[in-house]
Design an enzyme around this catalytic site. Structure first.
Site, short mmCIF file in Angstrom:
data_model
loop_
_atom_site.label_atom_id
_atom_site.label_comp_id
_atom_site.label_asym_id
_atom_site.label_seq_id
_atom_site.Cartn_x
_atom_site.Cartn_y
_atom_site.Cartn_z
CB CYS A 126 -0.79 0.06 1.45
SG CYS A 126 -1.96 -1.60 1.16
CG HIS A 268 -3.24 3.52 2.66
ND1 HIS A 268 -4.01 3.06 1.53
CD2 HIS A 268 -3.65 2.21 3.17
CE1 HIS A 268 -4.29 1.65 1.52
NE2 HIS A 268 -3.83 1.38 2.50
CG ASN A 298 -6.82 -0.93 1.36
OD1 ASN A 298 -5.90 -0.50 0.40
ND2 ASN A 298 -6.34 -1.77 2.44
O1 UT7 Z 1 -3.89 -1.48 3.61
C1 UT7 Z 1 -3.19 -2.04 4.50
C2 UT7 Z 1 -3.24 -1.88 5.90
N1 UT7 Z 1 -4.42 -2.29 6.11
C3 UT7 Z 1 -5.05 -1.95 7.27
O2 UT7 Z 1 -4.60 -0.72 7.73
C4 UT7 Z 1 -6.35 -2.86 7.85
C5 UT7 Z 1 -6.08 -2.58 9.30
N2 UT7 Z 1 -7.49 -3.21 10.08
C6 UT7 Z 1 -8.60 -3.00 9.78
O3 UT7 Z 1 -9.17 -2.18 9.11
C7 UT7 Z 1 -9.60 -3.46 10.77
O4 UT7 Z 1 -8.89 -4.44 11.83
C8 UT7 Z 1 -10.49 -4.69 10.04
C9 UT7 Z 1 -11.74 -3.92 9.43
C10 UT7 Z 1 -9.79 -5.67 8.96
C11 UT7 Z 1 -11.32 -5.59 11.11
O5 UT7 Z 1 -11.86 -4.81 12.17
P1 UT7 Z 1 -11.90 -4.83 13.45
O6 UT7 Z 1 -12.45 -3.98 14.24
O7 UT7 Z 1 -10.46 -5.05 13.80
O8 UT7 Z 1 -12.38 -6.49 13.71
P2 UT7 Z 1 -11.72 -7.82 14.28
O9 UT7 Z 1 -10.97 -8.38 13.19
O10 UT7 Z 1 -11.51 -7.59 15.53
O11 UT7 Z 1 -13.39 -8.79 14.26
C12 UT7 Z 1 -14.41 -8.60 14.94
C13 UT7 Z 1 -15.33 -9.55 14.87
C14 UT7 Z 1 -14.89 -10.96 14.93
O12 UT7 Z 1 -15.91 -11.84 15.50
P3 UT7 Z 1 -15.68 -12.07 16.71
O13 UT7 Z 1 -14.44 -12.75 16.90
O14 UT7 Z 1 -15.64 -11.04 17.49
O15 UT7 Z 1 -16.86 -13.20 17.00
C15 UT7 Z 1 -14.69 -11.23 13.15
O16 UT7 Z 1 -14.91 -12.49 12.91
O17 UT7 Z 1 -15.98 -9.24 13.42
C16 UT7 Z 1 -15.78 -10.48 12.80
N3 UT7 Z 1 -15.89 -10.39 11.35
C17 UT7 Z 1 -16.93 -10.10 10.52
N4 UT7 Z 1 -18.00 -9.99 10.72
C18 UT7 Z 1 -18.70 -9.51 9.64
C19 UT7 Z 1 -14.55 -9.95 10.70
N5 UT7 Z 1 -14.99 -9.86 9.31
C20 UT7 Z 1 -16.23 -9.70 9.22
C21 UT7 Z 1 -17.12 -9.49 8.08
N6 UT7 Z 1 -18.54 -9.38 8.34
N7 UT7 Z 1 -16.71 -9.16 7.10
#
Ligand code: UT7
Length: 341
Positions: A126, A268, A298
């Site tokens: 990125c 970004h 993204n």
């Molecule tokens: O471009 C390169 C750099 N990339 C980034 O900077 C991305 C950085 N990370 C993020 O943007 C975020 O961490 C994400 C958007 C990827 C995820 O958001 P989060 O608030 O960190 O969620 P999480 O990974 O902690 O997941 C929370 C919950 C999980 O369920 P449990 O374990 O709490 O039951 C996931 O399984 O959300 C669940 N989950 C989803 N639910 C519905 C993960 N993806 C999805 C989804 N739909 N697509």
């Protein structure tokens, strides 16, 4: 805005790096969060509230990273009032190249109908566009007459595991380009400085391993999960905010600029919450922070030049504005740049 009388706190090794033209391209096909609800266990509510994404553009069958890059490049050339054969270098950022060989930069050269220029791909995920900008400055330092296409392009949809809801909802396809030259800026935006960083010890937090020499495929192998983008999102999130803020603070300090001097922030576009956090650290109100993640998701290396071109064309960036660009991505890699419009 900068006080034009105050000199910068650094000594440039040549006088001017001018951005002569801007271009962008996004494929026609749009996939909304509601479309994804039908394909994977997710919801528009989850995607919108966690990321700010509402839709993403996705390449058509057979459309590649070089196809998109060529369209963005042609727009940038037209904007610069230049012909393709005036270019001396093509520097291309991507992690979704058309092929291992030839480079996607060479493919773009071919599609622009030109020959002879130095062409190379930059692998910084990125941060690829900002790494490309710094590469261009390096070439201009040794060859001041260079006319450089810096283009970033991503066909990420080919590398998404549509059974992995933690990644497949996050990304989109697009390209963005600029033309950089030395010489008299003639009222065009000036690239004031670039600062880059990386930490390879964190590389395993965001990967596309499959098919590389460390995860090779033999003839007949079934493509596994490692072929696709894999990310530990929460960890990546923390590093993204920390490093984009850290490098931006260092850059503005080096340039003798204060937070209040920044007119527009183009971060970004990985997650609206990351964008918001970075904007807050710079005390910038929402109207100074450019956001298009809702429409494109993204787009990795393409994210910054896509946003930059759109922000300029829509009047979000105004003449005289001091613009801070900052990116973070796999590697981990990160960087910032200052542009004086
Ligand atoms: O471009 C390169 C750099 N990339 C980034 O900077 C991305 C950085 N990370 C993020 O943007 C975020 O961490 C994400 C958007 C990827 C995820 O958001 P989060 O608030 O960190 O969620 P999480 O990974 O902690 O997941 C929370 C919950 C999980 O369920 P449990 O374990 O709490 O039951 C996931 O399984 O959300 C669940 N989950 C989803 N639910 C519905 C993960 N993806 C999805 C989804 N739909 N697509």
């Amino acid at each position: 805005m900068l006080d034009p009388i105050e000199p910068f706190a650094y000594t440039p090794f040549m006088n001017e790096f001018t951005i002569r033209g801007f271009g962008r391209y996004a494929p026609e096909r749009i996939v909304t969060n509601f479309d994804l609800e039908k394909m994977v266990d997710t919801s528009d509510e989850w995607i919108t509230s966690r990321t700010g994404i509402k839709q993403r553009h996705v390449v058509a069958e057979g459309e590649t990273a070089s196809d998109m890059a060529t369209k963005a490049a042609m727009q940038a050339l037209a904007d610069a009032g230049m012909e393709a054969d005036e270019l001396t270098h093509i520097v291309l950022g991507t992690f979704t190249p058309d092929a291992m060989i030839p480079s996607t930069a060479c493919r773009v050269q071919q599609k622009l109908g030109i020959k002879g220029q130095m062409c190379m791909d930059v692998g910084a995920a990125c941060s690829g566009f900002l790494y490309g900008l710094e590469t261009a400055r390096g070439y201009l330092a040794v060859k001041p007459d260079s006319k450089i296409l810096v283009v970033a392009t991503e066909a990420i949809s080919h590398r998404l595991n549509m059974e992995d809801r933690t990644t497949c909802v996050l990304f989109g396809d697009a390209a963005g380009a600029v033309i950089i030259t030395g010489g008299d800026p003639d009222g065009k935006p000036q690239l004031l400085d670039v600062m880059l960083g990386a930490d390879g010890s964190l590389g395993d937090l965001l990967t596309v391993n499959g098919g590389g020499a460390a995860a090779p495929y033999k003839k007949g192998d079934i493509v596994g999960d490692e072929y696709f983008v894999q990310m530990q999102g929460r960890e990546t999130f923390k590093h993204a905010v920390r490093n984009m803020v850290g490098i931006s603070e260092k850059l503005i300090k080096k340039c003798g600029v204060e937070k209040k001097d920044i007119d527009v922030l183009i971060p970004h576009q990985a997650n609206w919450r990351i964008i918001d956090a970075v904007g807050r650290k710079f005390d910038l109100p929402a109207e100074k922070v450019f956001v298009n993640i809702d429409r494109y998701a993204n787009t990795s290396a393409a994210s910054i030049p896509l946003a930059l071109s759109e922000a300029r064309d829509t009047g979000f960036i105004k003449p005289g504005n001091l613009v801070l660009l900052t990116a973070f991505g796999g590697g981990f890699t990160w960087g910032s740049a200052l542009v004086q419009f």
